[in-house]
Design a protein around this motif. Sequence first.
Motif, PDB file in Angstrom:
ATOM      1  N   LEU A 156      10.951  52.567  38.356  1.00  0.00           N
ATOM      2  CA  LEU A 156      11.174  51.648  37.480  1.00  0.00           C
ATOM      3  C   LEU A 156      11.051  50.489  38.178  1.00  0.00           C
ATOM      4  O   LEU A 156      10.670  49.167  37.296  1.00  0.00           O
ATOM      5  N   LEU A 157      11.565  49.962  39.137  1.00  0.00           N
ATOM      6  CA  LEU A 157      11.218  48.769  39.950  1.00  0.00           C
ATOM      7  C   LEU A 157       9.716  48.542  40.043  1.00  0.00           C
ATOM      8  O   LEU A 157       9.207  47.084  40.035  1.00  0.00           O
ATOM      9  N   SER A 158       9.003  49.279  40.351  1.00  0.00           N
ATOM     10  CA  SER A 158       7.597  48.977  40.467  1.00  0.00           C
ATOM     11  C   SER A 158       7.021  48.726  39.139  1.00  0.00           C
ATOM     12  O   SER A 158       6.226  47.956  39.315  1.00  0.00           O
ATOM     13  N   TYR A 159       7.474  49.263  38.120  1.00  0.00           N
ATOM     14  CA  TYR A 159       6.873  48.907  36.848  1.00  0.00           C
ATOM     15  C   TYR A 159       7.486  47.429  36.558  1.00  0.00           C
ATOM     16  O   TYR A 159       6.520  46.471  36.116  1.00  0.00           O
ATOM     17  N   ALA A 160       8.564  47.032  37.029  1.00  0.00           N
ATOM     18  CA  ALA A 160       8.945  45.730  36.838  1.00  0.00           C
ATOM     19  C   ALA A 160       8.382  44.814  37.737  1.00  0.00           C
ATOM     20  O   ALA A 160       8.231  43.477  37.252  1.00  0.00           O
ATOM     21  N   GLY A 161       7.992  45.094  38.988  1.00  0.00           N
ATOM     22  CA  GLY A 161       6.935  44.259  39.698  1.00  0.00           C
ATOM     23  C   GLY A 161       5.778  44.263  39.797  1.00  0.00           C
ATOM     24  O   GLY A 161       4.959  43.742  40.666  1.00  0.00           O
ATOM     25  N   ILE A 162       5.247  44.626  38.557  1.00  0.00           N
ATOM     26  CA  ILE A 162       3.683  44.647  38.532  1.00  0.00           C
ATOM     27  C   ILE A 162       2.881  43.477  38.649  1.00  0.00           C
ATOM     28  O   ILE A 162       2.027  43.367  38.927  1.00  0.00           O
TER      29      ILE A 162
ATOM     30  N   ALA B  43      15.580  46.764  48.931  1.00  0.00           N
ATOM     31  CA  ALA B  43      14.292  46.782  49.715  1.00  0.00           C
ATOM     32  C   ALA B  43      13.243  46.586  48.731  1.00  0.00           C
ATOM     33  O   ALA B  43      12.254  46.014  49.133  1.00  0.00           O
ATOM     34  N   ALA B  44      13.218  47.294  47.564  1.00  0.00           N
ATOM     35  CA  ALA B  44      12.323  46.904  46.645  1.00  0.00           C
ATOM     36  C   ALA B  44      12.032  45.511  46.289  1.00  0.00           C
ATOM     37  O   ALA B  44      10.905  45.080  46.026  1.00  0.00           O
ATOM     38  N   ASN B  45      13.317  44.915  45.934  1.00  0.00           N
ATOM     39  CA  ASN B  45      13.368  43.521  45.381  1.00  0.00           C
ATOM     40  C   ASN B  45      12.771  42.560  46.728  1.00  0.00           C
ATOM     41  O   ASN B  45      12.279  41.704  46.199  1.00  0.00           O
TER      42      ASN B  45
ATOM     43  N   ALA C 123      13.105  34.922  45.946  1.00  0.00           N
ATOM     44  CA  ALA C 123      13.999  35.532  44.903  1.00  0.00           C
ATOM     45  C   ALA C 123      13.200  36.515  43.965  1.00  0.00           C
ATOM     46  O   ALA C 123      11.899  36.378  43.683  1.00  0.00           O
ATOM     47  N   PRO C 124      13.924  37.678  43.604  1.00  0.00           N
ATOM     48  CA  PRO C 124      13.287  38.540  42.457  1.00  0.00           C
ATOM     49  C   PRO C 124      12.855  37.895  41.207  1.00  0.00           C
ATOM     50  O   PRO C 124      13.541  36.963  41.046  1.00  0.00           O
ATOM     51  N   SER C 125      11.740  38.312  40.771  1.00  0.00           N
ATOM     52  CA  SER C 125      11.500  37.696  39.393  1.00  0.00           C
ATOM     53  C   SER C 125      12.551  37.972  38.343  1.00  0.00           C
ATOM     54  O   SER C 125      13.272  38.841  38.705  1.00  0.00           O
ATOM     55  N   PRO C 126      12.590  37.141  37.303  1.00  0.00           N
ATOM     56  CA  PRO C 126      13.523  37.744  36.382  1.00  0.00           C
ATOM     57  C   PRO C 126      13.624  39.162  35.815  1.00  0.00           C
ATOM     58  O   PRO C 126      14.425  39.728  35.438  1.00  0.00           O
ATOM     59  N   VAL C 127      12.380  39.640  35.821  1.00  0.00           N
ATOM     60  CA  VAL C 127      12.117  40.986  35.204  1.00  0.00           C
ATOM     61  C   VAL C 127      12.602  41.971  36.270  1.00  0.00           C
ATOM     62  O   VAL C 127      13.145  42.886  35.997  1.00  0.00           O
ATOM     63  N   MET C 128      12.238  41.615  37.697  1.00  0.00           N
ATOM     64  CA  MET C 128      12.790  42.515  38.538  1.00  0.00           C
ATOM     65  C   MET C 128      14.461  42.526  38.472  1.00  0.00           C
ATOM     66  O   MET C 128      15.092  43.516  38.790  1.00  0.00           O
ATOM     67  N   ALA C 129      15.028  41.330  38.450  1.00  0.00           N
ATOM     68  CA  ALA C 129      16.556  41.268  38.503  1.00  0.00           C
ATOM     69  C   ALA C 129      16.943  41.725  37.154  1.00  0.00           C
ATOM     70  O   ALA C 129      18.032  42.464  37.679  1.00  0.00           O
TER      71      ALA C 129
END
Length: 134
Positions: free
Chosen positions: A23-29, A108-110, A116-122
């Motif tokens: 799911l985080l990889s989807y958010a971090g695309i 770790a993914a973040n 900082a993590p993007s709003p999508v990752m957050a």
Amino acid sequence: MSVNLTAQDKTVIRTAAFGAVTLLSYAGIAGSAHRVATDGTLAYASATGEVGHVLASKKGDFKLKAKSAASLAEQVLPALAESVRILKAQDPAEAENFRTVVGVAVEAANRAHKGAPSPVMAEMTRKITEAVNG
């Protein structure tokens, strides 16, 4: 306390843990989805306790079938909550271990992205955290 997990319990736990990273990889695309997935998954190598054994077994007994983040979330977020329930029923300390292990993988993914993590990752992190904390 002793933990006696069924094969199905182990499948739910693996689905939840590896699904959270997916799911985080989807958010971090927008950055590097591959790096997000790699860093998050590698964090599971340090998992200990029964959860560590389940995650290290590398069984291909779960399928993350989804063509969208929404579809994947419908599979993974309930599995995260169910994993905590399964573990808590047998050993509350192991349920806490699961929460910690997933939290470390999320962190770790973040960190795969600089800054900082993007709003999508957050937001995805919030959803995962909410699922494991009930």
